[in-house]
Scaffold this active site. Structure first.
Site, PDB file in Angstrom:
ATOM      1  CG  ASN A 109      30.149  95.810 -21.791  1.00 48.51           C
ATOM      2  OD1 ASN A 109      31.307  95.765 -21.340  1.00 48.51           O
ATOM      3  ND2 ASN A 109      29.254  96.689 -21.363  1.00 48.51           N
ATOM      4  CG  HIS A 111      26.363  97.533 -17.219  1.00 46.13           C
ATOM      5  ND1 HIS A 111      27.106  98.676 -17.424  1.00 46.13           N
ATOM      6  CD2 HIS A 111      25.293  97.903 -16.474  1.00 46.13           C
ATOM      7  CE1 HIS A 111      26.500  99.688 -16.826  1.00 46.13           C
ATOM      8  NE2 HIS A 111      25.394  99.241 -16.253  1.00 46.13           N
ATOM      9  CB  SER A 138      23.631  92.370 -17.348  1.00 41.61           C
ATOM     10  OG  SER A 138      22.714  92.758 -16.356  1.00 41.61           O
ATOM     11  CG  ASP A 147      25.999 100.046 -20.511  1.00 39.06           C
ATOM     12  OD1 ASP A 147      26.948  99.375 -20.962  1.00 39.06           O
ATOM     13  OD2 ASP A 147      26.151 100.992 -19.710  1.00 39.06           O
TER      14      ASP A 147
HETATM   15  C1  GRF Z   1      33.597  95.856 -13.905  1.00 38.77           C
HETATM   16  O1  GRF Z   1      32.839  96.167 -12.785  1.00 38.77           O
HETATM   17  C2  GRF Z   1      32.709  95.761 -15.105  1.00 38.77           C
HETATM   18  O2  GRF Z   1      31.434  95.299 -14.827  1.00 38.77           O
HETATM   19  C3  GRF Z   1      32.643  97.175 -15.594  1.00 38.77           C
HETATM   20  O3  GRF Z   1      33.923  97.693 -15.355  1.00 38.77           O
HETATM   21  C4  GRF Z   1      34.552  96.975 -14.287  1.00 38.77           C
HETATM   22  C5  GRF Z   1      35.851  96.475 -14.821  1.00 38.77           C
HETATM   23  O4  GRF Z   1      36.646  95.856 -13.863  1.00 38.77           O
HETATM   24  N1  GRF Z   1      32.218  97.223 -16.979  1.00 38.77           N
HETATM   25  P1  GRF Z   1      37.883  94.987 -14.305  1.00 38.77           P
HETATM   26  O5  GRF Z   1      38.819  95.891 -15.100  1.00 38.77           O
HETATM   27  O6  GRF Z   1      37.389  93.847 -15.104  1.00 38.77           O
HETATM   28  O7  GRF Z   1      38.542  94.545 -13.021  1.00 38.77           O
END
Ligand code: GRF
Length: 312
Positions: A109, A111, A138, A147
């Site tokens: 994932n 984050h 991260s 997370d």
């Molecule tokens: C990103 O900021 C990611 O870190 C978080 O959700 C957002 C997703 O954006 N988990 P996208 O859909 O990839 O544009």
């Protein structure tokens, strides 16, 4: 690596990280390919992008569905597409413990914070509130707790004095798009080295009762103490270019049936093949270690003395 690792990406919205992963996968030498993009919102913008790029998509709203049922369908779709690794990219739906367990070590994932700081939502506002001078993002392995899985890579982003949560988020997003493809590529590459594969095999094989490691003609092998062999690690045996685990089947019939059903995974090894042993390829991208574990146990049972085999 013989084959590119097959990645499924789960999104909920615009899917900019998915898009970054996708374009990175089209650079020469990228060790992974995106084979499915799935969303829990059929109207997610990212699904349209993926479809336009010729990637298979799956969109299914989760409202009104039991989590376990939804996850079962999702799992079927992913396996049906031959997915070996899952990348969560803005996937805003919690996954069941069962689903997470099935993909352990093969699901990552991204984050938008420097974990372990600011798990959950509103990460940028919280970083600004705390007066942090750096924010960032991260990539981590997914575990049941939100997370909190092992961090595989991070990128720092300087905070500007007049940053708002929005302006900081926009810069962190640029960093995310740089970080995610690299870390995913490293993970699939690292997992595929013969050393990593042998390490994982050892972990599973040596956890079986009375199991011990031996060298057989210079090859690591597993035996039941005082009993027979139940597994051989085979790496580029006589230059065949294959990394595999050899285990015992019940005999030539089962062996032939398996090879016919899944010729990309099973093969008849030289020397041990005629005695009913079968090769499981470990060099085809993400390995299903639960499946390998079932084979090791089955083979162990055949090798263990009766008294011991009856114990488990
Ligand atoms: C990103 O900021 C990611 O870190 C978080 O959700 C957002 C997703 O954006 N988990 P996208 O859909 O990839 O544009």
């Amino acid at each position: 690596m013989a084959e590119k690792a097959r990645v499924g990406v789960l999104i909920s919205g615009r899917g900019s990280n998915m898009t970054a992963l996708l374009y990175a996968s089209r650079q020469p030498d990228c060790p992974y390919e995106i084979v499915l993009v799935a969303a829990n919102d059929p109207d997610a913008l990212g699904l349209k992008v993926a479809a336009a790029e010729g990637i298979a998509t799956f969109g299914l709203g989760h409202k009104g569905m039991k989590r376990a049922d939804y996850d079962r369908i999702l799992d079927e779709q992913l396996r049906g597409a031959g997915v070996q690794y899952i990348a969560l990219a803005g996937h805003m739906r919690l996954l069941s413990a069962e689903f997470v367990g099935k993909w352990e070590g093969r699901m990552v994932n991204i984050h938008p914070s420097l974990l372990p700081l600011y798990k959950g939502l509103d990460t940028h506002a919280r970083a600004l509130e705390a007066g942090d001078t750096v924010g960032g993002c991260s990539v981590h392995l997914v575990t049941v707790e939100l997370d909190s899985g092992p961090v595989l890579g991070q990128m720092e982003v300087a905070v500007l004095v007049d940053d708002t949560a929005e302006t900081l988020a926009a810069r962190v997003l640029i960093a995310e798009h740089q970080l995610y493809p690299r870390v995913l590529a490293e993970l699939v590459t690292r997992d595929a080295t013969p050393e990593a594969l042998l390490g994982k095999l050892r972990e599973i094989a040596l956890a079986l009762p009375a199991a011990e490691e031996k060298l057989s003609h210079g090859t690591p092998a597993f035996a039941v103490a005082g009993g027979k062999m139940f597994g051989y690690f085979s790496d580029d045996h006589h230059g065949n270019g294959i990394t595999a685990l050899l285990v015992k089947t019940s005999g030539p019939e089962e062996q032939a049936m398996l090879i016919e059903a899944e010729p990309d995974f099973y093969f008849r090894p030289a020397y041990l093949g005629p005695s009913g042993w079968i090769g499981l390829r470990l060099d085809q991208g993400g390995v299903d270690w639960d499946h390998v574990g079932e084979w090791l146990l089955k083979s162990w049972r055949m090798a263990a003395p009766r008294k011991l085999a009856d114990v488990i």
